[in-house]
Design a protein around this motif. Structure first.
Motif, PDB file in Angstrom:
ATOM      1  N   GLN A 199     -19.638   6.006 -10.250  1.00 14.56           N
ATOM      2  CA  GLN A 199     -19.678   6.919  -9.115  1.00 14.56           C
ATOM      3  C   GLN A 199     -19.359   6.196  -7.803  1.00 14.56           C
ATOM      4  O   GLN A 199     -18.731   6.768  -6.907  1.00 14.56           O
ATOM      5  N   TRP A 200     -19.759   4.959  -7.686  1.00 13.19           N
ATOM      6  CA  TRP A 200     -19.525   4.205  -6.457  1.00 13.19           C
ATOM      7  C   TRP A 200     -18.057   3.796  -6.309  1.00 13.19           C
ATOM      8  O   TRP A 200     -17.482   3.874  -5.225  1.00 13.19           O
ATOM      9  N   ALA A 201     -17.436   3.383  -7.412  1.00  7.11           N
ATOM     10  CA  ALA A 201     -16.050   2.892  -7.343  1.00  7.11           C
ATOM     11  C   ALA A 201     -15.062   3.974  -6.900  1.00  7.11           C
ATOM     12  O   ALA A 201     -14.228   3.716  -6.023  1.00  7.11           O
ATOM     13  N   PRO A 202     -15.095   5.214  -7.438  1.00  7.45           N
ATOM     14  CA  PRO A 202     -14.172   6.242  -6.918  1.00  7.45           C
ATOM     15  C   PRO A 202     -14.412   6.587  -5.455  1.00  7.45           C
ATOM     16  O   PRO A 202     -13.464   6.905  -4.725  1.00  7.45           O
ATOM     17  N   ALA A 203     -15.674   6.530  -5.006  1.00  7.62           N
ATOM     18  CA  ALA A 203     -15.945   6.776  -3.596  1.00  7.62           C
ATOM     19  C   ALA A 203     -15.329   5.693  -2.726  1.00  7.62           C
ATOM     20  O   ALA A 203     -14.832   5.965  -1.625  1.00  7.62           O
ATOM     21  N   ARG A 243     -12.550   4.006  -3.523  1.00  9.76           N
ATOM     22  CA  ARG A 243     -11.110   4.288  -3.498  1.00  9.76           C
ATOM     23  C   ARG A 243     -10.804   5.510  -2.641  1.00  9.76           C
ATOM     24  O   ARG A 243      -9.750   5.563  -1.986  1.00  9.76           O
ATOM     25  N   GLY A 244     -11.689   6.494  -2.651  1.00 13.62           N
ATOM     26  CA  GLY A 244     -11.474   7.660  -1.808  1.00 13.62           C
ATOM     27  C   GLY A 244     -11.506   7.329  -0.330  1.00 13.62           C
ATOM     28  O   GLY A 244     -10.784   7.943   0.472  1.00 13.62           O
ATOM     29  N   ARG A 245     -12.335   6.358   0.072  1.00 13.43           N
ATOM     30  CA  ARG A 245     -12.361   5.929   1.473  1.00 13.43           C
ATOM     31  C   ARG A 245     -11.028   5.310   1.875  1.00 13.43           C
ATOM     32  O   ARG A 245     -10.528   5.551   2.977  1.00 13.43           O
ATOM     33  N   LEU A 246     -10.413   4.536   0.983  1.00 17.06           N
ATOM     34  CA  LEU A 246      -9.109   3.961   1.281  1.00 17.06           C
ATOM     35  C   LEU A 246      -8.041   5.052   1.394  1.00 17.06           C
ATOM     36  O   LEU A 246      -7.178   5.008   2.278  1.00 17.06           O
ATOM     37  N   ALA A 247      -8.082   6.045   0.509  1.00 22.68           N
ATOM     38  CA  ALA A 247      -7.127   7.152   0.597  1.00 22.68           C
ATOM     39  C   ALA A 247      -7.308   7.932   1.894  1.00 22.68           C
ATOM     40  O   ALA A 247      -6.328   8.387   2.506  1.00 22.68           O
ATOM     41  N   HIS A 248      -8.558   8.076   2.353  1.00 21.30           N
ATOM     42  CA  HIS A 248      -8.819   8.765   3.618  1.00 21.30           C
ATOM     43  C   HIS A 248      -8.241   7.976   4.795  1.00 21.30           C
ATOM     44  O   HIS A 248      -7.676   8.560   5.733  1.00 21.30           O
ATOM     45  N   ILE A 249      -8.347   6.669   4.744  1.00 22.18           N
ATOM     46  CA  ILE A 249      -7.791   5.830   5.817  1.00 22.18           C
ATOM     47  C   ILE A 249      -6.274   5.982   5.870  1.00 22.18           C
ATOM     48  O   ILE A 249      -5.684   6.114   6.950  1.00 22.18           O
TER      49      ILE A 249
END
Length: 542
Positions: free
Chosen positions: A92-96, A98-104
């Protein structure tokens, strides 16, 4: 091809790497449901605590920290339950992260687009590849304020990523935010609370090869008996030896049941998950395991017998069969689905549409060509501007679900899936194939023409068709064919190669050698190196 981006080569999509099947736990007693809720709530509390510890560790987390987390959970559950909890929290932590990088990256794209448009004069028109200025001073001012807002968000997101901060919620952010919009969701507070508690429970255990029936924590026998190892604080609820609780319900997997039974009989690892559907008042058991990669057929073999080009849309998939030469065969087909309503209804609609498509392709021995769609970076307001309807359209298309479902179901039926670059398929399909395929009794749609374009690209054929020859005597006298030789192309005025074979009446004597040399065709006795034409003087008469 000037100004067009480079197209990716088509490829055969590999098959799935895992399998998941589900069955309902029927005939559960009140005591069974009470035990499942108690165990799920207890393990869910431990999972929340472990998620907090994992987020606090941030980027400093290592193998020693992982072992410490597991030791802390083992004291209140068991070693295997603790291992399942820590692994689930990491997943659960790892996709979050990666999602932060996609948001950036999304913020950076939006900021660059707004900055470019703000640098242009108001009202300046854009080009084919770059947007123009904003339409009015009011819009320019509003976008300048949005630029500062996005810049602040980008700075905050970068700072969080550098420090290892992620935003995750046990139970899901969507369900968490639904609490503030109960009227729109048509839920009461009690109904939402039941869903929230069910979503935060933890009742899943990873399998272990070599152990009895492939799982020591959640065990399912070949005849469908389900028993679970109770955590240490709840061991007094056991109704079987060694701190186990046997449920009254039995499962019988109808889909892939033989594969599952062969696997657990050989004591190979199978992971299980139990969850409650509060809307229906039902309990379900999901079994999953990994499978070896399926050997995909070569691209040349997939093209051998022709294939079906498929265009994905918001409410249907348009398909057209193509032979091995890239020619459309038969009539186009539509496989529709309705993506309104509940999630289960949408999922059923997708499955029904895909199974009809796959059965049709298998019946004719065809591979399926689809677009390799990815709308993750194409939904922003800055990308499409005022086209809100289009942004809602691409946001509502379940591209990931359709792709995953199609690949998984095609692997079972032995149908090859060929993915192609989606660039210009709709545009070129409508430009070069919609009108030629339209007749008196058939009106070809833009989506059907795009399906032809997708299929031709998967076969390696060009999408754009040769234009009709110019008028007069079917030569280049009325101008060059711009599709084959656009202006500025080197050699467009050069000689065409001589075509061998017998001369016909359409080719004059000596015309084949100088077919393109317009000067040579109209000169009489002049050498080829002259670049101009001159009329011979008239003979004097006596």
């Amino acid at each position: 091809m000037g100004g067009l981006r480079e197209l990716a080569a088509p490829f055969v999509v590999p098959g799935p790497s895992g399998v998941a099947i589900r069955d309902r736990l029927k005939a559960l007693t009140t005591a069974d449901e009470k035990v499942l809720r108690l165990v799920g709530d207890h393990l869910g509390t431990l999972a929340c605590r472990d998620l907090k510890a994992r987020c606090a560790a941030g980027l400093e987390h290592d193998a020693e920290a992982w072992a410490e987390r597991k030791r802390a959970l083992t004291q209140e559950s068991s070693s295997r339950w603790a291992g399942s909890v820590t692994k689930a929290i990491h997943d659960q932590w790892a996709p979050a992260r990666r999602g932060r990088l996609a948001h950036i990256r999304s913020l950076e794209t939006g900021i660059s687009t707004i900055a470019h448009r703000l640098s242009l004069p108001v009202g300046e028109k854009g080009s084919k590849h770059a947007p123009g200025g904003y339409r009015s001073p009011q819009e320019w001012f509003a976008k300048s304020r949005r630029l500062h807002l996005l810049t602040d968000r980008l700075d905050a997101a970068r700072a969080e990523r550098e420090s290892g901060v992620v935003h995750v919620v046990r139970g899901g952010k969507r369900l968490f935010n639904t609490r503030h919009h109960l009227e729109q969701a048509r839920l009461t507070e009690e109904q939402w609370r039941a869903r929230w508690q069910a979503g935060r429970r933890f009742l899943q255990a990873d399998g272990e090869s070599g152990k009895r029936y492939g799982n020591e924590t959640l065990r399912v026998t070949p005849d469908g008996e389900v028993c679970l190892k109770l955590p240490a604080p709840l061991a007094h609820l056991a109704n079987a030896p060694h701190g186990r609780y046997v449920l009254a319900a039995r499962v019988a997997f109808t889909h892939r049941g033989e594969q599952w039974r062969d696997r657990i009989t050989a004591n190979r690892a199978v992971a299980y998950r139990i969850h409650e559907d509060t809307a229906r008042g039902r309990w379900y058991l999901t079994a999953s395991w990994t499978i070896p990669p399926i050997q995909t057929v070569p691209l040349a073999a997939a093209r051998t017998g022709g294939l079906a080009g498929v265009d994905t849309n918001a409410d249907h998939r348009a398909a057209w069969r193509l032979d091995q030469h890239g020619n459309p065969v038969g009539e186009p087909l539509h496989f529709g689905y309705d993506l309104t309503g509940t999630a289960s209804h949408r999922d059923a609609q997708v499955r029904h549409a895909l199974i009809r498509l796959l059965h049709w392709a298998r019946r004719h021995g065809l591979a399926i060509a689809i677009e390799d769609l990815d709308f993750t970076a194409e939904k922003t307001r800055e990308k499409h501007g005022r086209r809100k309807r289009f942004r809602n359209l691409i946001s509502g298309m379940p591209t990931s679900r359709l792709r995953a479902r199609l690949v998984s179901m095609a692997a079972e039926l032995g149908v090859a899936i060929v993915a192609v670059d989606p660039a210009y398929t709709s545009k070129w399909g409508a430009q070069h194939w919609q009108k030629p395929l339209t007749g008196k009794n058939r009106k070809t749609t833009r989506h059907e023409a795009a399906a032809v374009a997708i299929g031709r690209r998967a076969q390696g054929h060009p999408i754009r068709r040769r234009m009709a020859p110019p008028p007069y005597d079917q030569s280049d006298r009325a101008g060059h064919r711009t599709v084959q030789a656009p202006s500025g192309t080197r050699g467009r005025e050069g000689n065409r190669p001589r075509i061998s074979g017998p001369r016909t009446r359409s080719v004059r004597a000596g015309g084949g050698a100088n077919a393109v040399d317009q000067n040579a065709q109209h000169r009489s006795g002049r050498s080829a190196e002259h670049g101009f034409w001159q009329q011979d003087s008239l003979p004097l008469s006596h």
